[in-house]
Design a protein around this motif. Sequence first.
Motif, mmCIF file in Angstrom:
data_model
loop_
_atom_site.group_PDB
_atom_site.id
_atom_site.type_symbol
_atom_site.label_atom_id
_atom_site.label_comp_id
_atom_site.label_asym_id
_atom_site.label_seq_id
_atom_site.Cartn_x
_atom_site.Cartn_y
_atom_site.Cartn_z
ATOM 1 N N ALA A 40 0.825 -1.333 0.169
ATOM 2 C CA ALA A 40 0.000 0.081 -0.014
ATOM 3 C C ALA A 40 1.018 1.436 0.024
ATOM 4 O O ALA A 40 2.077 1.255 0.545
ATOM 5 C CB ALA A 40 -0.893 -0.015 1.148
ATOM 6 N N PRO A 41 0.352 2.298 -0.394
ATOM 7 C CA PRO A 41 1.084 3.529 -0.359
ATOM 8 C C PRO A 41 1.596 4.067 0.858
ATOM 9 O O PRO A 41 0.930 3.954 1.862
ATOM 10 C CB PRO A 41 0.262 4.316 -1.063
ATOM 11 C CG PRO A 41 -0.753 4.050 -1.741
ATOM 12 C CD PRO A 41 -0.957 2.527 -1.216
ATOM 13 N N GLU A 44 5.264 -0.664 3.820
ATOM 14 C CA GLU A 44 5.953 -2.017 3.429
ATOM 15 C C GLU A 44 5.285 -2.870 2.912
ATOM 16 O O GLU A 44 4.240 -3.121 2.920
ATOM 17 C CB GLU A 44 6.911 -2.523 4.647
ATOM 18 C CG GLU A 44 7.779 -1.396 5.406
ATOM 19 C CD GLU A 44 8.766 -2.038 6.235
ATOM 20 O OE1 GLU A 44 9.670 -1.384 6.741
ATOM 21 O OE2 GLU A 44 8.669 -3.319 6.446
ATOM 22 N N ARG A 45 5.853 -3.679 1.796
ATOM 23 C CA ARG A 45 5.295 -4.730 1.207
ATOM 24 C C ARG A 45 5.182 -6.032 2.301
ATOM 25 O O ARG A 45 6.118 -6.023 3.201
ATOM 26 C CB ARG A 45 6.331 -5.241 0.063
ATOM 27 C CG ARG A 45 5.748 -6.451 -0.768
ATOM 28 C CD ARG A 45 6.690 -6.384 -2.069
ATOM 29 N NE ARG A 45 8.144 -7.186 -1.444
ATOM 30 C CZ ARG A 45 9.005 -7.068 -1.910
ATOM 31 N NH1 ARG A 45 9.162 -6.926 -3.173
ATOM 32 N NH2 ARG A 45 10.245 -7.642 -1.471
ATOM 33 N N GLU A 46 4.226 -6.496 2.006
ATOM 34 C CA GLU A 46 3.732 -7.503 2.876
ATOM 35 C C GLU A 46 3.287 -8.821 2.275
ATOM 36 O O GLU A 46 2.548 -8.698 1.117
ATOM 37 C CB GLU A 46 2.626 -7.333 3.948
ATOM 38 C CG GLU A 46 1.332 -6.863 3.281
ATOM 39 C CD GLU A 46 0.139 -6.450 4.426
ATOM 40 O OE1 GLU A 46 0.272 -6.853 5.617
ATOM 41 O OE2 GLU A 46 -0.856 -6.130 3.857
ATOM 42 N N GLY A 47 3.448 -9.914 2.823
ATOM 43 C CA GLY A 47 2.999 -11.111 2.237
ATOM 44 C C GLY A 47 1.601 -11.316 2.464
ATOM 45 O O GLY A 47 1.140 -10.863 3.585
ATOM 46 N N VAL A 48 1.016 -12.003 1.505
ATOM 47 C CA VAL A 48 -0.587 -12.087 1.558
ATOM 48 C C VAL A 48 -0.829 -13.570 1.586
ATOM 49 O O VAL A 48 -1.679 -14.159 2.391
ATOM 50 C CB VAL A 48 -1.349 -11.318 0.156
ATOM 51 C CG1 VAL A 48 -2.740 -11.858 0.472
ATOM 52 C CG2 VAL A 48 -0.949 -10.066 0.347
ATOM 53 N N ALA A 49 -0.276 -14.367 0.819
ATOM 54 C CA ALA A 49 -0.514 -15.703 0.666
ATOM 55 C C ALA A 49 0.544 -16.674 -0.082
ATOM 56 O O ALA A 49 1.197 -15.786 -1.130
ATOM 57 C CB ALA A 49 -1.858 -16.179 0.058
ATOM 58 N N GLN A 50 0.992 -17.734 0.352
ATOM 59 C CA GLN A 50 1.908 -18.491 -0.480
ATOM 60 C C GLN A 50 1.398 -19.965 -0.646
ATOM 61 O O GLN A 50 0.766 -20.416 0.081
ATOM 62 C CB GLN A 50 3.286 -18.353 0.157
ATOM 63 C CG GLN A 50 3.397 -18.962 1.370
ATOM 64 C CD GLN A 50 4.720 -18.916 2.146
ATOM 65 O OE1 GLN A 50 5.620 -18.094 1.443
ATOM 66 N NE2 GLN A 50 5.244 -19.877 3.068
ATOM 67 N N ILE A 51 1.994 -20.541 -1.561
ATOM 68 C CA ILE A 51 1.811 -21.961 -1.643
ATOM 69 C C ILE A 51 3.209 -22.692 -2.041
ATOM 70 O O ILE A 51 4.044 -22.297 -2.601
ATOM 71 C CB ILE A 51 0.742 -22.245 -2.789
ATOM 72 C CG1 ILE A 51 0.300 -23.747 -2.815
ATOM 73 C CG2 ILE A 51 1.236 -21.770 -4.265
ATOM 74 C CD1 ILE A 51 -0.800 -24.017 -3.970
ATOM 75 N N ASP A 89 -7.434 -3.232 2.001
ATOM 76 C CA ASP A 89 -6.734 -4.315 0.802
ATOM 77 C C ASP A 89 -6.339 -3.741 -0.340
ATOM 78 O O ASP A 89 -5.739 -4.281 -1.038
ATOM 79 C CB ASP A 89 -7.681 -5.398 0.574
ATOM 80 C CG ASP A 89 -8.279 -6.388 1.591
ATOM 81 O OD1 ASP A 89 -9.754 -6.360 1.543
ATOM 82 O OD2 ASP A 89 -7.511 -6.862 2.324
ATOM 83 N N THR A 90 -6.438 -2.347 -0.443
ATOM 84 C CA THR A 90 -5.888 -1.493 -1.453
ATOM 85 C C THR A 90 -4.343 -1.495 -1.527
ATOM 86 O O THR A 90 -3.898 -1.622 -0.614
ATOM 87 C CB THR A 90 -6.586 -0.168 -1.362
ATOM 88 O OG1 THR A 90 -7.966 0.171 -1.544
ATOM 89 C CG2 THR A 90 -5.863 1.008 -2.545
ATOM 90 N N GLY A 91 -3.935 -1.659 -2.617
ATOM 91 C CA GLY A 91 -2.519 -1.842 -2.997
ATOM 92 C C GLY A 91 -2.008 -2.577 -4.163
ATOM 93 O O GLY A 91 -2.853 -2.974 -5.149
ATOM 94 N N MET A 92 -0.708 -2.289 -4.673
ATOM 95 C CA MET A 92 -0.131 -3.002 -5.699
ATOM 96 C C MET A 92 0.030 -4.507 -5.359
ATOM 97 O O MET A 92 0.600 -4.710 -4.020
ATOM 98 C CB MET A 92 0.915 -2.238 -5.944
ATOM 99 C CG MET A 92 1.529 -3.004 -7.519
ATOM 100 S SD MET A 92 0.865 -2.624 -8.871
ATOM 101 C CE MET A 92 1.092 -0.898 -8.833
ATOM 102 N N GLY A 115 3.322 -6.459 -10.985
ATOM 103 C CA GLY A 115 2.315 -5.949 -10.196
ATOM 104 C C GLY A 115 0.857 -5.390 -10.803
ATOM 105 O O GLY A 115 1.081 -5.203 -12.067
ATOM 106 N N THR A 116 -0.075 -5.651 -10.034
ATOM 107 C CA THR A 116 -1.356 -5.142 -10.460
ATOM 108 C C THR A 116 -2.095 -4.696 -9.288
ATOM 109 O O THR A 116 -1.907 -4.782 -8.406
ATOM 110 C CB THR A 116 -2.080 -6.528 -10.991
ATOM 111 O OG1 THR A 116 -3.472 -5.986 -11.568
ATOM 112 C CG2 THR A 116 -2.561 -7.418 -9.938
ATOM 113 N N GLN A 117 -2.486 -3.276 -9.686
ATOM 114 C CA GLN A 117 -3.243 -2.447 -8.849
ATOM 115 C C GLN A 117 -4.703 -3.056 -8.223
ATOM 116 O O GLN A 117 -5.421 -3.017 -9.335
ATOM 117 C CB GLN A 117 -3.278 -0.981 -9.129
ATOM 118 C CG GLN A 117 -3.894 0.201 -8.323
ATOM 119 C CD GLN A 117 -3.183 0.149 -7.171
ATOM 120 O OE1 GLN A 117 -1.867 0.047 -7.194
ATOM 121 N NE2 GLN A 117 -3.751 0.332 -6.016
ATOM 122 N N VAL A 118 -4.912 -2.931 -6.965
ATOM 123 C CA VAL A 118 -6.035 -3.208 -6.573
ATOM 124 C C VAL A 118 -6.761 -2.101 -5.618
ATOM 125 O O VAL A 118 -5.885 -1.548 -4.966
ATOM 126 C CB VAL A 118 -6.177 -4.679 -5.677
ATOM 127 C CG1 VAL A 118 -7.523 -4.775 -4.896
ATOM 128 C CG2 VAL A 118 -5.894 -5.741 -6.581
#
Length: 122
Positions: A40-41, A44-51, A89-92, A115-118
Amino acid sequence: QVQVKESGGGSVQAGGSLRLSCAASGFTSSRYWMAWFRQAPGKEREGVAQIDTDGRTNYAASVKGRFTLSKDNAKNTLYLEMNSLKPEDTGMYYCAAATSLYYSVNRKYNYWGQGTQVTVSS
C-alpha cells in the motif's frame, strides 16, 4: 527465462470480489513456491499468501477466510480469489516465485512480477 506476470486488478467497492492471476513462464509452477505480496502507498510490502510445491498454503491473518490461493499447474497459473474486500486491501499486488531450494535457504522469493493495482473504495 523465468517470468511471472500478474493480471486481474481493478477498482471495486468494499464487499466486492476480484480474482488475480499470475501467469508463469520459463519454469514449471508445480516445482516452485509461489506467493502474492502487496504494498500500500507509504507502507512496506507484506506477504498475502503463499503455496509450496506440495500445495500447502499459508495466508496472512488479515486475509484469512476472505482470500483463497489456488494454482492450475496445467496452465502454469497462480490465482488469488479475493472476497469481502476492504479498503485496507488496496495496494499493488505482486506475484513472486522461487525454487524450493532457493526458498529453503534464503526464505525469500527471487522472481517478481510488475504488479497489478487493486483499489477498494468504501
